[in-house]
Design a protein around this motif. Structure first.
Motif, PDB file in Angstrom:
ATOM      1  N   ARG A 318       0.850  -1.210   0.000  1.00 47.50           N
ATOM      2  CA  ARG A 318       0.000   0.000   0.000  1.00 47.50           C
ATOM      3  C   ARG A 318       0.872   1.242   0.000  1.00 47.50           C
ATOM      4  O   ARG A 318       0.591   2.218  -0.701  1.00 47.50           O
ATOM      5  CB  ARG A 318      -0.882  -0.048   1.243  1.00 47.50           C
ATOM      6  N   ARG A 319       1.936   1.198   0.759  1.00 47.63           N
ATOM      7  CA  ARG A 319       2.849   2.348   0.848  1.00 47.63           C
ATOM      8  C   ARG A 319       3.568   2.575  -0.482  1.00 47.63           C
ATOM      9  O   ARG A 319       3.823   3.718  -0.854  1.00 47.63           O
ATOM     10  CB  ARG A 319       3.859   2.087   1.962  1.00 47.63           C
ATOM     11  N   ALA A 320       3.839   1.487  -1.190  1.00 49.70           N
ATOM     12  CA  ALA A 320       4.519   1.596  -2.472  1.00 49.70           C
ATOM     13  C   ALA A 320       3.564   2.003  -3.597  1.00 49.70           C
ATOM     14  O   ALA A 320       3.993   2.249  -4.735  1.00 49.70           O
ATOM     15  CB  ALA A 320       5.185   0.271  -2.819  1.00 49.70           C
ATOM     16  N   GLY A 321       2.261   2.052  -3.316  1.00 46.82           N
ATOM     17  CA  GLY A 321       1.296   2.446  -4.326  1.00 46.82           C
ATOM     18  C   GLY A 321       0.814   1.321  -5.215  1.00 46.82           C
ATOM     19  O   GLY A 321       0.200   1.553  -6.249  1.00 46.82           O
ATOM     20  N   TRP A 322       1.093   0.088  -4.824  1.00 48.53           N
ATOM     21  CA  TRP A 322       0.637  -1.066  -5.617  1.00 48.53           C
ATOM     22  C   TRP A 322      -0.791  -1.457  -5.282  1.00 48.53           C
ATOM     23  O   TRP A 322      -1.422  -2.167  -6.057  1.00 48.53           O
ATOM     24  CB  TRP A 322       1.577  -2.258  -5.388  1.00 48.53           C
ATOM     25  N   LEU A 323      -1.278  -1.046  -4.147  1.00 47.23           N
ATOM     26  CA  LEU A 323      -2.649  -1.363  -3.724  1.00 47.23           C
ATOM     27  C   LEU A 323      -3.377  -0.072  -3.340  1.00 47.23           C
ATOM     28  O   LEU A 323      -2.759   0.928  -2.994  1.00 47.23           O
ATOM     29  CB  LEU A 323      -2.642  -2.320  -2.524  1.00 47.23           C
TER      30      LEU A 323
END
Length: 323
Positions: A318-323
């Motif tokens: 989530r932090r990496a922007g994948w979710l």
């Protein structure tokens, strides 16, 4: 035949029958303007006899499907143009109208095919300007060419408006496949207009410069005005083509970005469930010597460990922007 009119010094003399054409051609300071629509080969052959037209020019007018051009045949000029209307573009070149113009020192013959539009406005305009019509048949040639070229501007406006709508839909809710199909259809319509304009710009070289036909030597400034309009239209066509190509690339790039985002989400969830499955698989093996299976709170501890591992992965993704 639409009309056959004789003029003298820029003023209409009378509507005349075909049989009287040769009589008026012999009169000084007179010229004859004949307009035909969807003329038959027989009508054109009759006009050929009256005006002494060249066989090759008449053949081009009969068969049509020519590239826009200007050709010299002795003292006579032959002009072939495409008549493009906004509703014609969807059907390609086969639905585009054509106009052939024969201009001599004392006559003009226009032949219009496959077009619902007329040139009555051109005749009315020229007759309202007797000082200019006094130039004779060459001014009628200019007026016809100018009228055809001016009709390209609404077509160009329609193409630009359609392009703006597609660009809005690319960043809106339109599907990628539908947008690309619309862009390719627009590109084909642009090419229809380009095939009408680009060759005509080349052909205008016959009416410009020091070695022009004597018929147009004194009115070159009028044809320069037509050439200027054609150059503007051609520049806009090139701009539309470049924008269409850019829009196609942008649309494909956005599709790739969306697919990449979906792949990231799927990979993230696959990793999360992979960790859960791996831990469940380890503790699901029924070996005898597994001390954690004998703990009183082993089941809760295993579920907690699995949940913590999956939660950590979820937080990282989530932090990496994948979710």
């Amino acid at each position: 035949m639409i009309n056959c009119v004789a003029y003298r010094e820029g003023v209409k003399v009378a509507d005349i029958p075909v049989e009287a054409i040769s009589d008026y051609l012999q009169k000084p300071e007179h010229f004859v303007w004949v307009a035909l629509k969807d003329a038959s080969p027989e009508e054109l052959r009759q006009m050929q006899e009256e005006f002494t037209l060249h066989d090759l020019a008449v053949e081009d007018a009969v068969h049509g499907d020519q590239r826009p051009k200007v050709e010299r045949y002795g003292s006579c000029l032959f002009l072939f143009m495409h008549l493009v209307e906004p509703g014609d573009l969807a059907g390609g070149d086969r639905c585009v109208g054509e106009v052939s113009v024969f201009a001599g020192p004392n006559f003009v013959l226009s032949v219009r095919n496959r077009s619902k539009s007329d040139f009555l406005g051109v005749r009315k305009r020229t007759e309202a300007e007797p000082d200019l019509l006094r130039h004779g048949s060459v001014f009628v040639l200019y007026a016809l060419m100018d009228a055809v070229v001016d009709r390209y501007f609404p077509v160009l406006d329609a193409l630009e408006e359609e392009l703006e709508k597609i660009e809005d839909d690319i960043f809106g809710k339109g599907s990628a496949r539908e947008n690309i199909e619309r862009l390719y259809r627009l590109k084909r319509r642009v090419m229809v207009l380009r095939r009408a304009v680009a060759p005509l710009i080349e052909a205008m070289s016959e009416l410009q410069g020091p070695r022009v036909p004597a018929l147009v030597a004194n009115v070159q400034e009028y044809f320069r005005d037509v050439l200027d309009h054609l150059a503007r239209i051609n520049g806009s066509i090139d701009s539309i083509r470049e924008t269409v190509n850019t829009a196609i690339q942008v649309n494909l790039s956005m599709t790739g970005i969306e697919e990449n985002a979906v792949s990231k989400r799927l990979a993230s969830w696959a990793a999360i469930f992979g960790v859960w499955t791996a831990l469940a698989g380890v503790w699901g093996m029924n070996f005898e010597h597994m001390p954690e299976l004998k703990l009183q709170y082993g089941y809760a501890l295993a579920l907690g460990t699995m949940a913590a591992a999956c939660g950590t992965l979820y937080w990282r993704f989530r932090r990496a922007g994948w979710l």
